[in-house]
Design a protein around this motif. Structure first.
Motif, PDB file in Angstrom:
ATOM      1  N   GLN A 282     -45.640  17.853 -12.312  1.00 57.93           N
ATOM      2  CA  GLN A 282     -44.640  18.892 -12.602  1.00 57.93           C
ATOM      3  C   GLN A 282     -44.413  19.773 -11.372  1.00 57.93           C
ATOM      4  O   GLN A 282     -43.269  20.156 -11.082  1.00 57.93           O
ATOM      5  N   ALA A 283     -45.468  20.084 -10.646  1.00 60.15           N
ATOM      6  CA  ALA A 283     -45.317  20.893  -9.426  1.00 60.15           C
ATOM      7  C   ALA A 283     -44.396  20.186  -8.440  1.00 60.15           C
ATOM      8  O   ALA A 283     -43.486  20.789  -7.852  1.00 60.15           O
ATOM      9  N   LEU A 284     -44.604  18.884  -8.282  1.00 55.92           N
ATOM     10  CA  LEU A 284     -43.769  18.113  -7.353  1.00 55.92           C
ATOM     11  C   LEU A 284     -42.328  18.051  -7.850  1.00 55.92           C
ATOM     12  O   LEU A 284     -41.376  18.107  -7.055  1.00 55.92           O
ATOM     13  N   ALA A 285     -42.162  17.958  -9.176  1.00 58.61           N
ATOM     14  CA  ALA A 285     -40.818  17.890  -9.752  1.00 58.61           C
ATOM     15  C   ALA A 285     -40.042  19.180  -9.459  1.00 58.61           C
ATOM     16  O   ALA A 285     -38.839  19.150  -9.184  1.00 58.61           O
ATOM     17  N   CYS A 286     -40.724  20.321  -9.506  1.00 57.20           N
ATOM     18  CA  CYS A 286     -40.059  21.601  -9.215  1.00 57.20           C
ATOM     19  C   CYS A 286     -39.693  21.709  -7.735  1.00 57.20           C
ATOM     20  O   CYS A 286     -38.653  22.270  -7.388  1.00 57.20           O
ATOM     21  N   LEU A 287     -40.547  21.180  -6.866  1.00 59.53           N
ATOM     22  CA  LEU A 287     -40.366  21.414  -5.422  1.00 59.53           C
ATOM     23  C   LEU A 287     -39.539  20.359  -4.705  1.00 59.53           C
ATOM     24  O   LEU A 287     -38.963  20.627  -3.644  1.00 59.53           O
ATOM     25  N   THR A 288     -39.469  19.150  -5.270  1.00 59.24           N
ATOM     26  CA  THR A 288     -38.809  18.068  -4.527  1.00 59.24           C
ATOM     27  C   THR A 288     -37.330  18.354  -4.240  1.00 59.24           C
ATOM     28  O   THR A 288     -36.910  18.245  -3.075  1.00 59.24           O
ATOM     29  N   PRO A 289     -36.507  18.731  -5.249  1.00 56.77           N
ATOM     30  CA  PRO A 289     -35.086  18.943  -4.911  1.00 56.77           C
ATOM     31  C   PRO A 289     -34.855  20.017  -3.832  1.00 56.77           C
ATOM     32  O   PRO A 289     -34.147  19.734  -2.853  1.00 56.77           O
ATOM     33  N   PRO A 290     -35.474  21.227  -3.929  1.00 58.17           N
ATOM     34  CA  PRO A 290     -35.212  22.189  -2.848  1.00 58.17           C
ATOM     35  C   PRO A 290     -35.694  21.722  -1.477  1.00 58.17           C
ATOM     36  O   PRO A 290     -35.044  22.019  -0.468  1.00 58.17           O
TER      37      PRO A 290
END
Ligand code: NDP
Ligand code: MN
Length: 391
Positions: A282-290
């Protein structure tokens, strides 16, 4: 072509349905008394822990159980396992479970081998990991971390909220058994989170300034496999799709050992240390697009071209190699995250400004290596801005 270094894993990989039954045969060349490490309850509940234990015992190996490794394993739990392994004079460590159980087992093997209950010092590399490390056997139950073929382990310190990764050639599993019947049991949420971890690994491997022709080959293939199969694996639990995810996860692990990861993991690993309610995926999911946006907007021609390749691999139509087309890779990822119910913001999990300051400081300390592989070097302000965009 540039010179490059590709590190081959020092692991025998055994992949297929029912392969767990071969555990004893594969383990007996490595020792006679195994510390068998697992997570909280899933492997016991599903019966795989018993199968593993029996297979080891049938091969004449004594088994000492260590259950209860938590997600984002702590050095405190690892020290408990090391003590039990030392007390029982275990000579190898077998892990059956997700990345958390495998990562914890790796550091227990270090501690037992060095007769030293001090996991955090080994993680910080203030103590040296040597060939005294016990042999490790990994049986992954998730398709995402690649830990069964990497030389990494990621450990949290519950006293300080720090979460840090380290690598050593001595913590490669000697044997790695991917039993498709085990990963087929992952609940939906775990399928989504770990599947996205694998996608992050290979997208990062493809963008990293440490990439090379071999990691390119594997990462591109894995991006395509995940693009085609993750949503199916999530929505319907389709068996073929799950098998494809297990393969992609393995490709990803092999890639990141050499290419390393980029800023996404550099500042993403820290998140679950400060906020244990946020899983790694989930952490990666939040950070990947930005971070994809940041790299495309500020990146050079090569970086932009590589994001265009990723967009294409995820099914987007690329008409020209430019920033506008490269941004289609971000659209594709956002679309995928929606389909697997991971398009959430950090705010939902209680992240605030004070937490962002703390995560930024920890990332600049523990995530330096991965951040240095990012094609664009971020400033402290850039990192804070990205965490805020992920809110
Ligand atoms: P975990 O190992 O933390 O497991 C997550 C949850 O899934 C647990 O509740 C676990 O239950 C459950 N679970 C696991 N497998 C199954 C299954 N087959 N069926 C039912 N339930 C299951 O998840 P991950 O694999 O994502 O590991 C995350 C950790 O790995 C993080 O700490 C991350 O930082 C690290 N990591 C390591 C890397 C490396 O190279 N070493 C690379 C990337 C990430 P239970 O506890 O009951 O078994
Ligand atoms: Mn990861």
């Amino acid at each position: 072509m540039n010179d490059f270094l590709f590190t081959l894993p020092e692991t025998n990989l055994f992949f297929g349905s029912g392969t767990l039954l071969q555990l004893g045969t594969r383990a007996k060349r490595h020792g006679t008394k195994a510390l068998l490490v697992t997570g909280k309850s899933s492997m016991k509940r599903l019966g795989f822990l018993d199968v593993a234990k029996k297979s080891l015992e049938d091969a004449g190996i004594d088994v000492v159980l260590f259950e209860g490794v938590e997600p984002n394993p702590s050095c405190q739990t690892i020290d408990e396992g090391t003590e039990i392994g030392l007390k029982n004079e275990c000579d190898m460590v077998v892990a059956i479970g997700g990345g958390s159980a495998i990562d914890a087992a790796k550091v227990m093997a270090v501690g037992i081998g060095h007769n030293d209950v001090n996991a955090w010092q080994y993680v910080l590399c203030t103590k040296e990991t040597t060939d005294k490390t016990l042999p490790i056997i990994a049986i992954p139950s998730t398709s995402g971390t690649g830990s069964h073929v990497t030389w990494y382990t990621v450990v949290t310190n519950r006293d300080t909220d720090e979460k840090s990764a380290y690598s050593s050639k001595f913590i490669y599993p000697k044997e790695s058994i991917v039993d498709l019947d085990i990963v087929a049991q992952m609940p939906k949420k775990v399928t989504a989170e770990t599947g996205f971890d694998a996608l992050a690994h290979v997208m990062e491997a493809y963008i990293s300034n440490q990439q090379n022709p071999i990691t390119d080959l594997l990462s591109m293939r894995a991006i395509k496999l995940i693009g085609k199969n993750l949503v199916h694996a999530y929505e319907s639990g389709d068996e073929e799709a799950r098998h494809a995810m297990a393969l992609a996860d393995t490709y990803a692990g092999i890639c990141i050992t050499t290419s390393r990861t980029i800023m996404v993991h550099g500042i993403g690993n820290t998140v679950s240390g400060v906020y244990p309610n946020i899983t790694h995926g989930q952490a990666l999911a939040c950070l990947t697009p930005p971070i994809m946006r940041f790299n495309i907007v500020n990146g050079d021609e090569n970086t932009v071209a590589r994001y265009c390749d990723i967009a294409e691999a995820l099914g987007e139509e690329i008409t020209k190699t430019d920033k506008q087309n490269a941004l289609k890779s971000v659209d594709a990822v956002i679309d995928l995250l929606k389909k697997i119910d991971l398009s959430k913001g950090f705010k939902e999990f209680g992240v605030d400004d004070a937490g962002i300051e703390k995560m930024t400081d920890f990332s600049l300390e523990h995530g330096r290596g991965a951040i240095s592989c990012n094609p664009v070097e971020p400033t402290r302000e850039d990192i804070i801005k990205i965490y805020k965009e992920a809110l």
